[in-house]
Design a protein around this motif. Structure first.
Motif, short mmCIF file in Angstrom:
data_model
loop_
_atom_site.label_atom_id
_atom_site.label_comp_id
_atom_site.label_asym_id
_atom_site.label_seq_id
_atom_site.Cartn_x
_atom_site.Cartn_y
_atom_site.Cartn_z
N LEU A 8 0.84 -1.20 0.00
CA LEU A 8 0.00 0.00 0.00
C LEU A 8 0.87 1.24 0.00
CD1 LEU A 8 -2.85 -0.81 2.54
CD2 LEU A 8 -3.06 -0.50 0.10
N ASN A 9 0.50 2.21 -0.79
CA ASN A 9 1.25 3.44 -0.93
C ASN A 9 1.03 4.34 0.29
OD1 ASN A 9 1.83 6.18 -1.63
ND2 ASN A 9 1.76 5.60 -3.79
N ASP A 10 2.12 4.72 0.96
CA ASP A 10 2.01 5.54 2.16
C ASP A 10 1.45 6.93 1.89
OD1 ASP A 10 2.86 3.52 3.77
OD2 ASP A 10 4.74 4.46 4.38
N GLU A 11 1.82 7.53 0.76
CA GLU A 11 1.28 8.86 0.45
C GLU A 11 -0.24 8.82 0.31
OE1 GLU A 11 3.92 7.95 -2.06
OE2 GLU A 11 5.42 8.69 -0.63
N GLU A 12 -0.72 7.77 -0.36
CA GLU A 12 -2.16 7.59 -0.53
C GLU A 12 -2.82 7.37 0.84
OE1 GLU A 12 -4.96 4.07 -2.14
OE2 GLU A 12 -3.40 4.72 -3.55
N LEU A 13 -2.18 6.57 1.69
CA LEU A 13 -2.71 6.33 3.03
C LEU A 13 -2.79 7.63 3.83
CD1 LEU A 13 -1.15 2.99 4.32
CD2 LEU A 13 -3.56 3.52 4.07
N GLU A 22 -12.63 8.88 5.25
CA GLU A 22 -11.77 7.72 4.98
C GLU A 22 -10.84 7.37 6.14
OE1 GLU A 22 -11.07 5.53 2.31
OE2 GLU A 22 -13.08 6.15 1.74
N CYS A 23 -10.76 8.25 7.12
CA CYS A 23 -9.75 8.14 8.18
C CYS A 23 -9.75 6.78 8.88
CB CYS A 23 -9.93 9.28 9.18
SG CYS A 23 -8.58 9.41 10.34
N ARG A 24 -10.90 6.34 9.32
CA ARG A 24 -10.97 5.06 10.06
C ARG A 24 -10.50 3.88 9.21
NH1 ARG A 24 -13.33 4.47 14.95
NH2 ARG A 24 -14.51 6.24 15.73
N ASN A 25 -11.00 3.81 7.98
CA ASN A 25 -10.60 2.71 7.10
C ASN A 25 -9.12 2.77 6.77
OD1 ASN A 25 -13.18 1.62 7.00
ND2 ASN A 25 -13.75 2.78 5.17
N ALA A 26 -8.62 3.97 6.54
CA ALA A 26 -7.20 4.14 6.23
C ALA A 26 -6.35 3.72 7.43
CB ALA A 26 -6.91 5.58 5.85
N PHE A 27 -6.79 4.07 8.64
CA PHE A 27 -6.01 3.71 9.82
C PHE A 27 -6.03 2.19 10.04
CE2 PHE A 27 -4.61 3.47 14.23
CZ PHE A 27 -3.51 4.31 14.16
N THR A 28 -7.12 1.55 9.71
CA THR A 28 -7.18 0.09 9.77
C THR A 28 -6.13 -0.50 8.83
OG1 THR A 28 -9.52 0.11 10.34
CG2 THR A 28 -8.67 -1.93 9.37
N VAL A 30 -3.36 1.02 7.90
CA VAL A 30 -2.06 1.32 8.51
C VAL A 30 -1.71 0.23 9.53
CG1 VAL A 30 -0.85 2.91 10.07
CG2 VAL A 30 -2.14 3.82 8.13
N ILE A 31 -2.68 -0.12 10.34
CA ILE A 31 -2.46 -1.16 11.36
C ILE A 31 -2.09 -2.48 10.69
CG2 ILE A 31 -3.60 -2.58 13.11
CD1 ILE A 31 -5.17 0.00 13.90
N LYS A 32 -2.82 -2.86 9.65
CA LYS A 32 -2.53 -4.12 8.97
C LYS A 32 -1.16 -4.09 8.31
CE LYS A 32 -7.32 -5.42 8.26
NZ LYS A 32 -8.43 -5.53 7.33
N LYS A 33 -0.78 -2.95 7.77
CA LYS A 33 0.50 -2.83 7.07
C LYS A 33 1.68 -2.83 8.04
CE LYS A 33 3.09 -0.11 3.74
NZ LYS A 33 3.07 0.96 2.76
N TYR A 34 1.53 -2.15 9.17
CA TYR A 34 2.68 -1.93 10.05
C TYR A 34 2.70 -2.76 11.32
CZ TYR A 34 4.18 1.75 6.97
OH TYR A 34 4.62 2.42 5.86
N SER A 35 1.67 -3.53 11.60
CA SER A 35 1.65 -4.32 12.83
C SER A 35 2.85 -5.27 12.93
CB SER A 35 0.36 -5.12 12.95
OG SER A 35 -0.69 -4.29 13.32
N GLY A 72 3.36 15.01 7.78
CA GLY A 72 3.81 14.38 6.53
C GLY A 72 5.21 14.79 6.12
N GLN A 73 5.95 15.47 7.02
CA GLN A 73 7.33 15.85 6.68
C GLN A 73 8.24 14.62 6.68
OE1 GLN A 73 7.70 18.87 9.73
NE2 GLN A 73 7.61 20.48 8.18
N ALA A 74 7.91 13.66 7.50
CA ALA A 74 8.62 12.38 7.50
C ALA A 74 7.70 11.34 6.88
CB ALA A 74 8.97 11.98 8.93
N LYS A 75 8.27 10.21 6.52
CA LYS A 75 7.45 9.13 5.99
C LYS A 75 6.56 8.60 7.12
CE LYS A 75 10.71 6.45 4.25
NZ LYS A 75 11.46 5.45 3.48
#
Length: 186
Positions: A8-13, A22-28, A30-35, A72-75
């Protein structure tokens, strides 16, 4: 078709995280990607599976409650790693104070935790490496784990830890030497 959370593209997230709809779905996502990567980062620092799960939850809770502050200054990954590492360091410091432990006693506790860990397979070489890493000073341990296990470049580590790349390279080099020495003496 299953979603590959790692691709998943971080900028899009980040854009979706800023959208109230979209915030809740996007954060879900994020959790799946980075857990998994954050779990491993925390686990290598605190050793305990249960403490790691608690700190991972705290990391995501802190990220969720401060998502508006993320500029968004850092990844996104850098920001999340920074939160996870700070949570871990705070936990270790609090634990050290509560138990009134010296650095040597803390190292001994980490080694005992490694030896009795039922969540790690029985590979003796892996256990020895974890023990050698546990004997490193906290900063060297952190740098070694980020470079060796996460294959993180020095620039990203510098952004996360707020330390110069030269100092990080020196810490990594010293950590490698100490680990080699541990294996040579063993």
């Amino acid at each position: 078709m299953a979603i590959d959370w790692q691709k998943l593209n971080d900028e899009e997230l980040v854009d979706r995280l800023r959208d109230p709809k979209e915030c809740r779905n996007a954060f879900t996502e994020v959790i799946k990607k980075y857990s998994e990567p954050l779990y491993h980062q925390i686990r290598r620092m605190v050793q305990s599976h249960d403490d790691t799960n608690d700190l991972l939850q705290n990391t995501f809770l802190k990220a969720w409650t401060s998502i508006d502050a993320f500029r968004g200054q850092a990844k996104l990954s850098t920001w999340l790693y920074k939160i996870a590492i700070n949570e871990s360091l705070t936990f270790l410091e609090k634990q050290r104070k509560q138990q009134n432990l010296s650095i040597d006693e803390e190292t001994s506790n980490l080694i005992n935790c490694i030896e009795s860990d039922e969540h790690i397979d029985g590979d003796e070489l892996k256990k020895k490496l974890r023990e050698a890493i546990a004997r490193l000073p906290e900063k060297q341990r952190l740098v070694f784990n980020m470079r060796y296990y996460d294959e993180m470049d020095y620039k990203q580590m510098s952004e996360i830890l707020g330390t110069s790349t030269g100092a990080l390279k020196a810490s990594y080099h010293l950590a490698v030497k100490k680990i080699e020495q541990f294996f040579n003496e063993d």
